[in-house]
Design a protein around this motif. Structure first.
Motif, short mmCIF file in Angstrom:
data_model
loop_
_atom_site.label_atom_id
_atom_site.label_comp_id
_atom_site.label_asym_id
_atom_site.label_seq_id
_atom_site.Cartn_x
_atom_site.Cartn_y
_atom_site.Cartn_z
N TYR A 1 -0.25 23.63 -35.46
CA TYR A 1 -1.79 23.12 -36.25
C TYR A 1 -1.24 23.55 -37.70
O TYR A 1 -1.08 24.62 -37.93
CB TYR A 1 -2.75 24.20 -35.58
CG TYR A 1 -3.24 23.56 -34.19
CD1 TYR A 1 -4.21 22.69 -34.24
CD2 TYR A 1 -2.80 24.37 -33.18
CE1 TYR A 1 -4.65 22.33 -32.91
CE2 TYR A 1 -3.26 23.97 -31.80
CZ TYR A 1 -4.41 22.93 -31.87
OH TYR A 1 -4.81 22.55 -30.49
N PRO B 1 -1.92 15.59 -39.57
CA PRO B 1 -3.35 15.13 -38.96
C PRO B 1 -3.44 15.06 -37.63
O PRO B 1 -4.42 15.21 -37.01
CB PRO B 1 -3.42 14.10 -39.78
CG PRO B 1 -2.49 13.52 -40.54
CD PRO B 1 -1.60 14.81 -40.57
N ALA B 2 -2.34 14.68 -36.98
CA ALA B 2 -2.24 14.61 -35.33
C ALA B 2 -2.07 15.88 -34.82
O ALA B 2 -2.07 15.76 -33.63
CB ALA B 2 -1.01 13.24 -34.98
N PHE C 1 -18.40 10.74 -34.37
CA PHE C 1 -17.39 10.15 -34.63
C PHE C 1 -17.69 8.54 -34.42
O PHE C 1 -17.87 8.21 -33.37
CB PHE C 1 -16.10 10.48 -33.87
CG PHE C 1 -14.96 9.68 -34.06
CD1 PHE C 1 -14.26 9.90 -35.30
CD2 PHE C 1 -14.64 8.71 -33.06
CE1 PHE C 1 -13.18 8.87 -35.89
CE2 PHE C 1 -13.44 7.76 -33.54
CZ PHE C 1 -12.60 8.21 -34.80
N LEU D 1 -13.15 3.26 -36.97
CA LEU D 1 -13.00 2.08 -38.16
C LEU D 1 -12.52 0.78 -37.65
O LEU D 1 -12.35 0.09 -38.46
CB LEU D 1 -11.83 2.52 -38.99
CG LEU D 1 -12.19 3.88 -39.80
CD1 LEU D 1 -11.09 4.42 -40.70
CD2 LEU D 1 -13.37 3.52 -41.07
N SER E 1 -5.16 17.97 -29.17
CA SER E 1 -4.75 18.79 -30.37
C SER E 1 -5.41 18.38 -31.85
O SER E 1 -5.74 19.08 -32.50
CB SER E 1 -3.28 19.00 -30.57
OG SER E 1 -2.69 19.65 -29.55
N LYS E 2 -5.31 16.93 -31.91
CA LYS E 2 -5.96 16.52 -33.27
C LYS E 2 -7.56 16.60 -33.49
O LYS E 2 -7.90 16.64 -34.50
CB LYS E 2 -5.47 14.84 -33.04
CG LYS E 2 -6.25 14.07 -32.40
CD LYS E 2 -6.11 12.64 -32.61
CE LYS E 2 -4.67 12.13 -32.22
NZ LYS E 2 -4.72 11.95 -30.70
N PHE E 3 -7.95 17.24 -32.54
CA PHE E 3 -9.47 17.36 -32.73
C PHE E 3 -9.79 18.87 -32.93
O PHE E 3 -9.71 19.67 -32.14
CB PHE E 3 -10.22 17.03 -31.35
CG PHE E 3 -9.95 15.65 -30.91
CD1 PHE E 3 -10.37 14.48 -31.54
CD2 PHE E 3 -9.54 15.28 -29.59
CE1 PHE E 3 -10.06 13.23 -31.42
CE2 PHE E 3 -9.38 13.98 -29.18
CZ PHE E 3 -9.53 12.79 -30.04
N VAL F 1 -10.94 19.36 -38.52
CA VAL F 1 -10.74 19.13 -40.18
C VAL F 1 -11.12 17.92 -40.66
O VAL F 1 -11.40 17.73 -41.66
CB VAL F 1 -8.96 19.72 -40.32
CG1 VAL F 1 -8.59 19.29 -41.70
CG2 VAL F 1 -8.43 21.05 -39.91
N LYS F 2 -10.82 16.88 -39.71
CA LYS F 2 -10.80 15.47 -40.32
C LYS F 2 -12.22 14.77 -40.00
O LYS F 2 -12.58 14.08 -40.65
CB LYS F 2 -9.64 14.58 -39.88
CG LYS F 2 -8.37 15.33 -40.07
CD LYS F 2 -7.27 14.66 -39.30
CE LYS F 2 -7.57 15.28 -37.89
NZ LYS F 2 -6.74 16.30 -37.52
N TYR F 3 -12.68 14.94 -38.82
CA TYR F 3 -13.80 14.23 -38.21
C TYR F 3 -14.38 14.83 -37.01
O TYR F 3 -13.75 15.61 -36.61
CB TYR F 3 -13.35 12.54 -37.97
CG TYR F 3 -12.37 12.62 -37.14
CD1 TYR F 3 -12.24 12.95 -35.79
CD2 TYR F 3 -10.96 12.16 -37.73
CE1 TYR F 3 -10.82 12.89 -34.98
CE2 TYR F 3 -9.81 12.44 -36.89
CZ TYR F 3 -9.73 12.49 -35.57
OH TYR F 3 -8.79 12.59 -34.88
N TYR G 1 -10.30 25.92 -36.48
CA TYR G 1 -9.26 25.61 -35.41
C TYR G 1 -9.84 26.25 -34.13
O TYR G 1 -10.28 25.62 -33.22
CB TYR G 1 -7.93 25.84 -35.44
CG TYR G 1 -7.04 25.25 -36.25
CD1 TYR G 1 -7.48 23.88 -36.54
CD2 TYR G 1 -5.93 25.81 -36.96
CE1 TYR G 1 -6.61 23.05 -37.57
CE2 TYR G 1 -5.23 24.98 -38.07
CZ TYR G 1 -5.63 23.65 -38.33
OH TYR G 1 -4.85 22.82 -38.94
N ARG H 1 -12.72 24.42 -31.46
CA ARG H 1 -12.22 24.01 -30.27
C ARG H 1 -13.13 24.74 -29.13
O ARG H 1 -13.44 24.16 -28.11
CB ARG H 1 -10.81 24.05 -30.13
CG ARG H 1 -10.13 23.06 -31.17
CD ARG H 1 -8.69 23.12 -31.46
NE ARG H 1 -7.97 22.92 -30.08
CZ ARG H 1 -7.54 21.80 -29.49
NH1 ARG H 1 -8.01 20.61 -30.00
NH2 ARG H 1 -6.92 21.66 -28.55
#
Ligand code: ZN
Lengths: 473, 393
Positions: free
Chosen positions: A83, A88-89, B36, B39, B249-251, B254-256, B270, B274
């Motif tokens: 992390y 991003p992924a 969410f 796109l 893990s990408k959730f 941070v981003k959306y 984080y 989560r």
């Protein structure tokens, strides 16, 4: 006691691909604004799948070939999880289990001679993004995310900072020569693994790793300083060495340990099911080999085999532009020897006379080929050819149009030539008299007159033949 | 609730909420994807829309499609008379839509189709693009089609299947055989004894009734033994958990999607995002997956599970050297009672015995009349033709 320094390097280099490793975003180096060059894939949106960039594979194979590696024709990609907001992924795709190149060897020259440095492996991976810290927040820029890198891992074969610096310089010139990486200033990032041991010992000492170094000066200083720290610890018991990761402080000129938290990660590597194993079959591998630029010696040999002299071949090979031009002419079915003559004598002559650098003008191969072919077929004279080439270089003229407009095509019209010859004989009574008296050289004056009348574009053979016939009458 | 977002009341295709539709809220049943909107649309959705199909809306799913039928959705699960229900299967069974696109990850749509008595095809892995699927187990999950009968399934499948450059694992073929007219007379089927024995009586009755129907159509049905199912289930639990752990893990806030309001630094973002954003089943899967990938555990867990997967796949495919079809239960029961969601992890993986063979080996599975038919890879036409022949009797 004398000590020996043992160093291994991990060097990250950005590949010169048109697009990122797993998506079609490109041009990150020209991105003006943060996150200019991103798509759902490289910013970690759900639903996106990676598609491997073939060009990145080819460039990594080329790097392996440049460093005498064995190419793994079956190579796979793996996920490395951690992390961090610049990832991003939350995973980086890299090659953990089956790297693309292994077991290489590179010669490194230092003041004491040549050392052989073993390459353990080269693997392909994606870069992370960048964090920008402001007073009260941190921002993320994903322009660099998923940009393809190779990591070149050496064996612990270096014994001095000098060898390391020489290796990095060699690496840079090889990667640039083969078009693998532009190796821009600061874009080669090294992790240095270093330990010391009593000279003659074959047991490795406690190893520390200095992370993320890019300037050669700092690398040299860091190695020397870290070696002294290790030796002091062994000799004078100043401290107890532990295996750890350190950073270089370029102001205080010393290394310091990284926070433990930063280094204790378990990356949970596993094969990426979305990236099919890449199989580099013999045919593809051969194509990559064939597309490698040739070394200077190989180029000279190649041209000599085609029929050039050593001197000609060396002259062509001295400039990449000349190589390109000659190969272009050969590909257009022009005899290599003739083409080399035109390039080395006429083309370079014109450039020299006008004080122009070859790289400053773009000579259209089609135009040069037209001139050479037309001169060879006799439709223009060799001299006219040179005039036309000059016009092409200096005025970017179209050779055919130029010849037509200036009436330079060789005249084979019998009536015209007869008329001109008659005129030349009438205008040069003295020369005619001399010739008839046996002075063969006098013929040149009459011939020259006729040729001038035809603006240099008369067929020399025809003029001569008709002139002789007329004088014999 | 049935729909997370209603798009078109007259629409004829429902899409599970773990399949993306451009500009439409896509949550995969999880709080962590709160708000969410993607796109882009999933390839399968785009292909349907290009052919004139209208999407009715995003059908509610259990969190990331990991559960039995949809009971773990953050947005409220369907339940009637103490029974849990699946949203897509409900709208297909009631005739509100002609068909639904569902992601078969852990067999949820197969179970749903079996208990609602509709038809569902999980096609061969790699035949339908996974572009636009909110991923958990990339090496196994597939979009499939749920509809009232085999005919409708075949029609929709032929629209969505075929190579897609955007999916690096996509099979190169542009089209596949989904015909219903394969001559099934003389074909050979088998029943896996261990699977039949594990099901309850009501399910056994359905399987044996279907066996009679197949025999009446000239298909011979024999019983075989397949001892590797427990091993397959263990491998399945490890591989699904590991891949899901990585993909979720990408959730991270941070981003959306959802972000905790309770943070002072990035670690808080984080951990709290989560902790607050993921449900218990997802968390259990993540913890389990994290363990099997960790240092020292990888070789004995993940790597071994991959080897077991290969052995199971090879052994399972051997069955198809002698048989064209496998007839099997799709579930242990013909309806699922509501249960304590603290037990979801155990429940889901014990119920995997019926769905795991097709999932692990990437072979197709068709649920029809409450039972499941299995065939070798790319043999969907045999499955569809057999089901269609039985339907037409
Ligand atoms: Zn991108």
């Amino acid at each position: 006691m004398a000590y020996e320094i043992v160093i291994g390097l991990e060097t990250h280099v950005e590949l010169s691909t048109k697009s990122k490793l797993f998506c079609s975003c490109g041009g990150h180096s020209e991105a003006n604004e943060p996150n200019d060059c991103v798509c759902p894939a490289c910013c970690g949106m759900p639903g996106m799948l990676p598609v491997v960039n073939k060009q990145a594979i080819e460039l990594a194979v080329k790097a392996g070939l440049m460093l005498n590696c064995k190419i793994n024709q079956y190579t796979t990609f793996d996920k490395k999880s951690y992390y961090y907001p610049d990832l991003p992924a939350a995973y980086q795709t890299t090659q953990w289990f089956n790297p693309i190149c292994v077991e290489g060897l590179v010669d490194v020259e230092t003041s004491i001679g040549i050392s052989k440095i073993g390459i353990k492996q080269i693997h392909v991976e994606e870069d992370a993004g960048k964090l920008v810290h402001t007073n009260d927040s941190s921002l993320v820029d994903y322009n660099r995310t998923s940009v393809p890198l190779i990591e070149i891992v050496t064996k612990p074969d270096f014994r001095s900072a000098e060898e390391v610096i020489s290796y990095l310089k060699t690496l840079k010139s090889k990667l640039q020569f083969a078009g693998i990486s532009e190796c821009e200033e600061g874009a080669m990032r090294c992790d240095i693994n270093i330990s010391v041991r009593p000279e003659g010992s074959d047991i490795l000492g406690v190893r520390t790793e200095i992370k993320n170094m890019s300037s050669l000066t700092s690398i040299e200083e860091a190695i020397n300083k870290e070696a002294i720290r290790h030796i002091d610890a062994l000799e004078r018991r100043t401290e107890v060495l532990v295996q750890e990761t350190r950073r270089w402080d370029d102001v205080k000129k010393r290394t310091f340990p990284m926070r433990n938290k930063e280094t204790a990660a378990d990356y949970r590597y596993f094969p990426d099911p979305n990236v099919m194993p890449v199989v580099i079959d013999d045919k593809w591998l051969q194509e990559i080999k064939d597309s490698m630029p040739k070394t200077i010696d190989e180029q000279v040999e190649r041209y000599m085999a085609l029929g050039l002299s050593q001197r000609e071949a060396a002259a062509i090979v001295s400039e990449p532009i000349l190589i390109e031009l000659l190969d272009d002419m050969v590909s257009k079915d022009i005899d290599v020897k003739a083409a080399a003559g035109w390039i080395l004598t006429d083309y370079l002559g014109i450039l020299k006379k006008n004080n122009i650098q070859a790289k400053d003008i773009a000579l259209d191969g089609e135009k040069l080929a037209w001139i050479i072919k037309t001169a060879q077929s006799g439709e223009i004279t060799r001299n006219t050819g040179k005039t036309v080439l000059s016009a092409v270089i200096l005025e970017n003229a179209d050779p055919k149009t130029y010849c037509e407009q200036n009436n330079l095509m060789v005249k084979t019209d019998l009536d015209l030539i007869k008329k001109v010859v008659v005129k030349a004989i009438e205008a040069n009574p003295k020369a005619v008299e001399d010739y008839k008296a046996g002075k063969e050289k006098a013929l040149l004056a009459i011939f020259g007159f006729a040729m001038r009348e035809l603006r240099g574009a008369g067929s020399p053979d025809l003029i001569r033949q008709i002139l002789l016939e007329s004088l014999a009458e | 609730m049935k729909y997370i977002s209603v798009m078109d009341k007259k629409g004829n295709i429902a899409v599970d909420d773990n399949i993306l539709v451009k500009d439409v809220l896509s949550t995969a049943g999880s709080h962590i994807l709160d708000g969410f909107t993607p796109l882009f649309s999933a390839e399968a959705v785009t292909r349907l829309e290009n052919k004139g199909y209208k999407i009715s809306g995003k059908a509610n799913v259990g969190e990331f499609g990991l559960d039995l039928l949809g009971e773990t959705s953050y947005y409220g699960a369907l339940a009637e008379d103490g029974k849990i229900k699946n949203a897509a299967a409900q709208v297909v069974a009631s005739g509100e839509v002609e068909a639904a696109l569902c992601v078969d990850l852990g067999g949820s749509p197969r179970r749903a189709a079996a208990v609602e008595n509709v038809t569902f095809l999980k096609p061969t892995y790699s035949t339908v693009s996974r572009y636009g699927v909110i991923a958990c187990m990339c090496s196994a999950e597939q979009i499939g089609v749920m509809a009232k009968d085999a005919k409708k399934v075949a029609e929709v499948m032929s629209v969505i299947a075929g190579h897609d450059d955007k999916d690096g694992t996509s099979d190169p073929k542009e089209a596949y055989d989904y015909s219903l007219t394969e001559d099934i007379k003389g074909k050979k089927a088998c029943i896996i004894k261990e699977l039949l024995d594990a099901a309850d009586d009501a399910v056994k009755v359905k399987v044996l009734a279907y066996k009679k129907k197949l025999e009446a159509l000239g298909i011979t049905v024999e019983e075989v033994s397949f001892g590797l199912i427990p091993a397959a289930q263990s491998a399945w639990q490890i591989l699904l958990s590991a891949e899901t752990c990585n993909n979720l893990s990408k959730f991270d806030g941070v981003k959306y999607g959802y972000r905790t309001s309770n943070f002072k630094n990035i670690d808080d973002i984080y951990v709290n995002t989560r902790t607050e954003g993921l449900g218990l089943l997802a968390k259990s899967v993540i913890l389990y997956g994290s363990d099997v990938l960790s240092k020292g555990r990888y070789e004995v867990c993940y790597d071994k599970a991959m080897r077991v997967r290969r052995v199971v796949t090879e052994s399972f495919k051997k069955i198809f050297e002698n048989y064209d079809l496998v007839l099997s239960p799709a579930t242990s029961t013909d309806s699922y009672a509501q249960y304590d969601l603290n037990d979801a992890f155990d429940k889901v993986f014990s119920e995997s015995k019926y769905t795991v063979l097709a999932s692990l080996s990437g072979t197709p599975a068709l649920v029809t009349s409450g039972i499941q038919l299995l065939a070798d890879a790319f043999n969907e036409n045999i499955l569809l033709s057999a089901a269609n022949a039985v339907e037409e009797v």
